[in-house]
Design a protein around this motif. Structure first.
Motif, PDB file in Angstrom:
ATOM      1  N   ARG A 139     -28.856  45.973  73.202  1.00  0.00           N
ATOM      2  CA  ARG A 139     -27.730  46.849  72.840  1.00  0.00           C
ATOM      3  C   ARG A 139     -26.558  46.003  72.392  1.00  0.00           C
ATOM      4  O   ARG A 139     -26.595  44.781  72.474  1.00  0.00           O
ATOM      5  CB  ARG A 139     -27.349  47.776  73.996  1.00  0.00           C
ATOM      6  CG  ARG A 139     -26.749  47.058  75.205  1.00  0.00           C
ATOM      7  CD  ARG A 139     -26.847  47.879  76.496  1.00  0.00           C
ATOM      8  NE  ARG A 139     -26.505  49.271  76.313  1.00  0.00           N
ATOM      9  CZ  ARG A 139     -25.406  49.865  76.817  1.00  0.00           C
ATOM     10  NH1 ARG A 139     -24.538  49.157  77.511  1.00  0.00           N
ATOM     11  NH2 ARG A 139     -25.179  51.147  76.632  1.00  0.00           N
ATOM     12  N   ASP A 170     -27.736  52.364  70.193  1.00  0.00           N
ATOM     13  CA  ASP A 170     -27.371  51.360  71.199  1.00  0.00           C
ATOM     14  C   ASP A 170     -26.362  50.360  70.673  1.00  0.00           C
ATOM     15  O   ASP A 170     -25.911  49.503  71.418  1.00  0.00           O
ATOM     16  CB  ASP A 170     -28.626  50.611  71.643  1.00  0.00           C
ATOM     17  CG  ASP A 170     -29.608  51.515  72.346  1.00  0.00           C
ATOM     18  OD1 ASP A 170     -29.218  52.157  73.337  1.00  0.00           O
ATOM     19  OD2 ASP A 170     -30.767  51.592  71.891  1.00  0.00           O
ATOM     20  N   GLY A 171     -26.057  50.453  69.397  1.00  0.00           N
ATOM     21  CA  GLY A 171     -25.114  49.499  68.833  1.00  0.00           C
ATOM     22  C   GLY A 171     -25.337  49.336  67.348  1.00  0.00           C
ATOM     23  O   GLY A 171     -25.932  50.197  66.700  1.00  0.00           O
ATOM     24  N   MET A 209     -37.348  47.183  68.604  1.00  0.00           N
ATOM     25  CA  MET A 209     -36.096  47.728  68.088  1.00  0.00           C
ATOM     26  C   MET A 209     -36.311  48.411  66.746  1.00  0.00           C
ATOM     27  O   MET A 209     -37.216  48.048  65.988  1.00  0.00           O
ATOM     28  CB  MET A 209     -35.090  46.579  67.886  1.00  0.00           C
ATOM     29  CG  MET A 209     -33.678  47.049  67.541  1.00  0.00           C
ATOM     30  SD  MET A 209     -32.592  45.682  66.987  1.00  0.00           S
ATOM     31  CE  MET A 209     -32.347  44.783  68.517  1.00  0.00           C
ATOM     32  N   MET A 266     -23.225  56.212  67.171  1.00  0.00           N
ATOM     33  CA  MET A 266     -23.087  55.876  68.591  1.00  0.00           C
ATOM     34  C   MET A 266     -23.171  57.143  69.440  1.00  0.00           C
ATOM     35  O   MET A 266     -23.812  57.166  70.492  1.00  0.00           O
ATOM     36  CB  MET A 266     -21.755  55.165  68.847  1.00  0.00           C
ATOM     37  CG  MET A 266     -21.653  53.757  68.277  1.00  0.00           C
ATOM     38  SD  MET A 266     -22.986  52.642  68.804  1.00  0.00           S
ATOM     39  CE  MET A 266     -22.726  52.634  70.599  1.00  0.00           C
ATOM     40  N   LEU A 311     -30.441  50.059  66.813  1.00  0.00           N
ATOM     41  CA  LEU A 311     -29.177  49.510  66.320  1.00  0.00           C
ATOM     42  C   LEU A 311     -29.053  49.926  64.865  1.00  0.00           C
ATOM     43  O   LEU A 311     -30.049  49.949  64.140  1.00  0.00           O
ATOM     44  CB  LEU A 311     -29.137  47.982  66.478  1.00  0.00           C
ATOM     45  CG  LEU A 311     -28.562  47.497  67.834  1.00  0.00           C
ATOM     46  CD1 LEU A 311     -29.462  47.913  68.991  1.00  0.00           C
ATOM     47  CD2 LEU A 311     -28.387  45.986  67.840  1.00  0.00           C
ATOM     48  N   ASP A 348     -34.480  46.933  75.519  1.00  0.00           N
ATOM     49  CA  ASP A 348     -33.184  47.355  76.061  1.00  0.00           C
ATOM     50  C   ASP A 348     -32.022  46.597  75.416  1.00  0.00           C
ATOM     51  O   ASP A 348     -30.910  46.581  75.951  1.00  0.00           O
ATOM     52  CB  ASP A 348     -33.152  47.241  77.589  1.00  0.00           C
ATOM     53  CG  ASP A 348     -33.501  45.833  78.054  1.00  0.00           C
ATOM     54  OD1 ASP A 348     -33.663  44.931  77.208  1.00  0.00           O
ATOM     55  OD2 ASP A 348     -33.604  45.636  79.278  1.00  0.00           O
ATOM     56  N   THR A 380     -23.834  40.542  70.962  1.00  0.00           N
ATOM     57  CA  THR A 380     -24.887  40.392  71.966  1.00  0.00           C
ATOM     58  C   THR A 380     -26.153  39.778  71.376  1.00  0.00           C
ATOM     59  O   THR A 380     -27.141  39.604  72.079  1.00  0.00           O
ATOM     60  CB  THR A 380     -25.225  41.763  72.575  1.00  0.00           C
ATOM     61  OG1 THR A 380     -25.445  42.686  71.491  1.00  0.00           O
ATOM     62  CG2 THR A 380     -24.071  42.265  73.429  1.00  0.00           C
ATOM     63  N   ALA A 395     -34.875  50.009  71.375  1.00  0.00           N
ATOM     64  CA  ALA A 395     -33.468  49.903  71.009  1.00  0.00           C
ATOM     65  C   ALA A 395     -33.272  50.459  69.608  1.00  0.00           C
ATOM     66  O   ALA A 395     -34.127  50.269  68.730  1.00  0.00           O
ATOM     67  CB  ALA A 395     -33.026  48.449  71.078  1.00  0.00           C
ATOM     68  N   VAL A 454     -18.196  49.790  69.259  1.00  0.00           N
ATOM     69  CA  VAL A 454     -19.344  50.003  70.144  1.00  0.00           C
ATOM     70  C   VAL A 454     -18.894  50.014  71.603  1.00  0.00           C
ATOM     71  O   VAL A 454     -19.314  50.864  72.399  1.00  0.00           O
ATOM     72  CB  VAL A 454     -20.423  48.925  69.889  1.00  0.00           C
ATOM     73  CG1 VAL A 454     -21.485  48.920  70.981  1.00  0.00           C
ATOM     74  CG2 VAL A 454     -21.066  49.141  68.517  1.00  0.00           C
ATOM     75  N   HIS A 459     -19.166  53.231  73.986  1.00  0.00           N
ATOM     76  CA  HIS A 459     -19.912  53.168  75.258  1.00  0.00           C
ATOM     77  C   HIS A 459     -19.018  53.526  76.442  1.00  0.00           C
ATOM     78  O   HIS A 459     -19.479  54.076  77.437  1.00  0.00           O
ATOM     79  CB  HIS A 459     -20.505  51.761  75.459  1.00  0.00           C
ATOM     80  CG  HIS A 459     -21.803  51.559  74.744  1.00  0.00           C
ATOM     81  ND1 HIS A 459     -22.152  50.376  74.142  1.00  0.00           N
ATOM     82  CD2 HIS A 459     -22.860  52.384  74.517  1.00  0.00           C
ATOM     83  CE1 HIS A 459     -23.355  50.481  73.593  1.00  0.00           C
ATOM     84  NE2 HIS A 459     -23.785  51.697  73.800  1.00  0.00           N
ATOM     85  N   ARG A 501     -34.466  60.001  69.944  1.00  0.00           N
ATOM     86  CA  ARG A 501     -34.089  60.027  71.360  1.00  0.00           C
ATOM     87  C   ARG A 501     -34.756  61.213  72.066  1.00  0.00           C
ATOM     88  O   ARG A 501     -35.121  61.124  73.247  1.00  0.00           O
ATOM     89  CB  ARG A 501     -32.563  60.123  71.502  1.00  0.00           C
ATOM     90  CG  ARG A 501     -31.814  58.838  71.109  1.00  0.00           C
ATOM     91  CD  ARG A 501     -32.374  57.631  71.819  1.00  0.00           C
ATOM     92  NE  ARG A 501     -31.593  56.406  71.595  1.00  0.00           N
ATOM     93  CZ  ARG A 501     -32.097  55.187  71.651  1.00  0.00           C
ATOM     94  NH1 ARG A 501     -33.379  54.997  71.907  1.00  0.00           N
ATOM     95  NH2 ARG A 501     -31.334  54.142  71.461  1.00  0.00           N
TER      96      ARG A 501
END
Lengths: 315, 315, 315, 315
Positions: free
Chosen positions: D8, D212-213, D165, D207, D195, D6, D42, D193, D228, D232, D181
């Motif tokens: 992101r 997710d980023g 990821m 995006m 990215l 998860d 992040t 994830a 990002v 979002h 997806r």
């Protein structure tokens, strides 16, 4: 002892012996080196393309090279130091030269395309290993996808005094040897040793084109030594007779990917390796493939008693 | 006559004969086909990878295929229709099938990478040539840089009822034959003919792994016919003896690039081609290379009288 | 009219217009050419990499080129003749030059590696098309996987008087232009026109490095003409402002594979193509992709009214 | 802290800072990490493709990763462990996980072709690093020449629970995100994830397709964080406005080969790196290229004050 441009004879490519559990089998290393010496090799190369070098940690590589260097005593030992980055190449070259290696072998990374890129790569590699370290160019387009013309090889030789040898394994490659020897004659390139690889698939005529010997890992290095000796002695048909007797098996071992499994199996069958184990990832021999190798051995034994190995264990 | 999945035996790959001035040599075409028939071939393939197809205009290709089809009479003729675009492939396939071809051969373009791309390519090719046209998959990664797994071959076979044959020339390739024959046994793939190429470098063991024969252009198709016959008859050692006698020369002809020059020279020496000329661009044989081929012929003649060709003209 | 080394301005790469059923859409061909003329193009290139040439039969290719040549009247028309073999290249070059083409464009086959191979290929191509036919070198490693150094380009230019232009689309490529212009200044290479491709992704700075214009197929050739004009006039910031406004969309169209679908969709939206159909094999735009293109158009229209195209049919 | 599926936001790819003499610049490492934290990153990725990893010795790599891990404190740090052999990969993964890394990133070697080879490679890599170590698949065909279909990615994800990821940098790549997806929605693949990389060239629409980023090294990670965040938050046009303002410069930095020199120059100009030095081999910026970057910065500063960096030292 440093590798020089007048090297000749046979430098077997030593495999890296492992036991079934993946540990390094140092007993077999000694046995291999003793065998190379006994059959008339003039040098040894270790950690080559089929030496499973990428499966070794740095310390292991240095240890294996060191053991071979000590055991080979009077023979020059070349160590493969090809690496994706110059940091790893520099470190390995430094450590093995310290341990007494005669020189290093460098293959080009498969991303190189143009003549300038190739010549530039060797210039940078020499900067990394040090200009005084003798090195071998490995010209093996089948595996590395890098095509070096004779003009590029000449450029590398002329630009880098440390270049002592060409491990020639282009395919086709006979005209290349002739052209390079022509460069030496016309004075446009200084002489370097040319030892040929590609499992010896064209060793017979490569010798006649001017090669100085072989630098390959075929499981019968004693045959390679004999062919090189006969060829140097001008005993042409004898050289071809011996070579041709081995060609069916040699061709089988020369297959990409599975070839190393064939080679290690043969060396085990000859009593030189304790085990034919490879570290992962590794291609293995099927039951059918092993039977084919045994069949090839049996047929070879008619012509060359060295291949008379009896029945395999467990058969 | 249409190519079917029970094809077997030897389909020689016919070279395209040219005279020294580059014109097509139709006399040699007839002579070649007559020779193929006389030595027991079961089919012929024309305009293959070494048939110099890219040097021919469309009309020439159709004319050559047509002449061979008429001359070969009862034998099925496969025509290579590989092309960079489907328009050219469609046009050639249409015209040669109209002229009586038994089927077409399709090699993948060297830009294909993933399994889906390869399977998709053959689907589109079948759309282009017509679903009812029998076709041969050419699996030759050494030349085309496309790697087809057995799973992909199975997918192509199962998705396209027109697929009748695999021209197998992967290297190494023995396990591939075994796996594909296993698919047939476990019912996951319908049977197709497997004829092997790569100049026959592994024909000896390919037959033992389940190949139906050879589909290659080695200059001694009579030897290929004999080896296939002996192998099918279970006369194993005789098959190997004959094959091994040819291996030194066969290996020499199998070299990439220069191989076609060797092949045409040999066919000229055998009296089958008037000239060994290629249209440009072409690799040529040096004086040294010709001498090597003659040396190989002389050595071969000890074992196989077919190679006793006397002294070359002008020698 | 023959292409000469003082070509400059914008030569749009014309797509090949098809109707939904795959037939050639000659109405759109005329419309496209009229539009190129109206927006200030100085030439046209047809049957380029994104002209779907491999999907055309020889006769179709000649017919399309002929129609464009006649319609473009006073403008020089370059025809792409890249082909896997010299027979097809020779035939197409001959026929389109007969029809009044100004010159031809030749891309190297993706099997070339060494400098000698590349230079040799162009020598042979010139032999095939005729030494008097003006030609364009296409330098597009991203698509052709052939890396030409500036030294190789210089060699091709100097060895072949017919070479009139370089279609420059190396990436990165700015230093390459500077180096080539330097060769002209130091007298080691005669001047040739340099028009840039790669969908114009670096047209802004390529002009400042010495390019003579653009030779690419972006769906707003009118913008390309304006940027080239502004740049030649020294109105630097205006050129960049206009270019930057298009960059988000231009980047989207520059994607490999799907790019041609974007381009044809845009040309259809602009009323220049009746349909955005491609002959198979073809990548198509998903619903999401079309919405993205519409979004990019709407955002572009804020800066450039040419992109204000209203709502798409059926939306 | 372990990397989880998860993840992101933005994980900048940290360059490896060197001083002009080639020594590692640990002051700049701290400054970079502090900056990443300050602008809302992040996570951090180190020793990626543009992290000059092949120029580092093993000990240096571990030391750099360790310093970043300590400095980043609460942020997860991913370490690139791609290597030509599993021995080096195993050693580096072991040492950095010991030092507190959150996971490792693994790119496929450029020799892989078939789906089975790719899936097999990741299986072996997981055996090498340990099944419990979280890892990132790097899908970057432009650089690695390995084409992974969505089906292969799904297979890797499903076969290896440690896969957390996907660093998505295929090009074109938008449909790939949508397809992956979709696999998650139809239950055929567990969620990981995604990215995106490739310098962020399509971050705007990636995006919107479900990424997710970002996991890339563009010299304005603060912009990446803002885009990002805006995306979002559903502030679509603001996200595009900001992205488009950076696109001319971002495109310039995305150039292969020379891109890292651009990136380091920009980071130096921003005061984050003491020097833009690279260890050899390295592409460098010409005077013209630096002027172009400065021009791009000046133009960008009109839209984004972060690019208002004043006059470069010495100018």
């Amino acid at each position: 002892m440093r590798l020089t441009a007048d090297a000749r004879g046979v430098y077997p490519i030593a495999p890296t012996p492992f036991l079934a559990d993946g540990t390094i089998d140092s007993g077999s290393i000694d046995r291999l080196v003793d065998f190379y010496l006994a059959c008339g090799s003039t040098g040894v190369t270790v950690l080559g393309q089929l030496g499973e070098a990428p499966k070794l940690e740095h310390g292991e590589s240095v240890a294996i090279a060191g053991q071979i260097i000590r055991r080979a005593a009077a023979l020059p030992v070349i160590v493969g130091v090809s690496a994706p980055g110059f940091a790893a190449m520099r470190a390995l070259a430094h450590d093995v030269m310290d341990a007494g290696a005669a020189g290093v072998m460098i293959a080009p990374p498969n991303t190189l395309r143009t003549d300038d890129q190739i010549a530039g790569y060797y210039r940078q590699a020499v900067e990394a290993i040090g200009a005084d370290v003798p090195f071998v160019i490995q010209d093996y387009p089948l595996t590395f996808s890098v095509q070096m013309t004779t003009a590029v090889i000449r450029r590398i030789v002329n630009e880098n005094p440390g270049c002592a040898m060409l491990k020639h394994e282009d395919w086709p490659g006979l005209e290349k040897i002739t052209t390079l020897r022509g460069y030496e004659k016309d004075g446009s390139m200084r002489r370097v040793a040319i030892l040929t690889g590609n499992n010896g698939l064209f060793l017979d005529y490569e010798m006649e084109r001017g090669a100085d010997g072989a630098n390959t890992g075929y499981a019968f290095p004693d045959m390679l030594c004999d062919v090189v000796r006969l060829s140097h002695a001008g005993r042409r048909e004898e050289a071809h007779d011996l070579f041709d007797a081995h060609l069916p098996l040699l061709r089988y071992e020369q297959q990409p990917g599975v070839g190393l499994a064939v080679r290690k199996y043969l060396l085990m069958r000859r009593g030189l390796l304790t085990s034919d184990a490879q570290r992962k990832p590794a291609a293995t021999l099927s039951v059918l493939a092993k039977a084919e190798v045994e069949h090839l051995l049996a047929r070879l034994a008619v012509h060359d008693p060295r291949a008379a190995l009896g029945t395999p264990d467990g058969a």
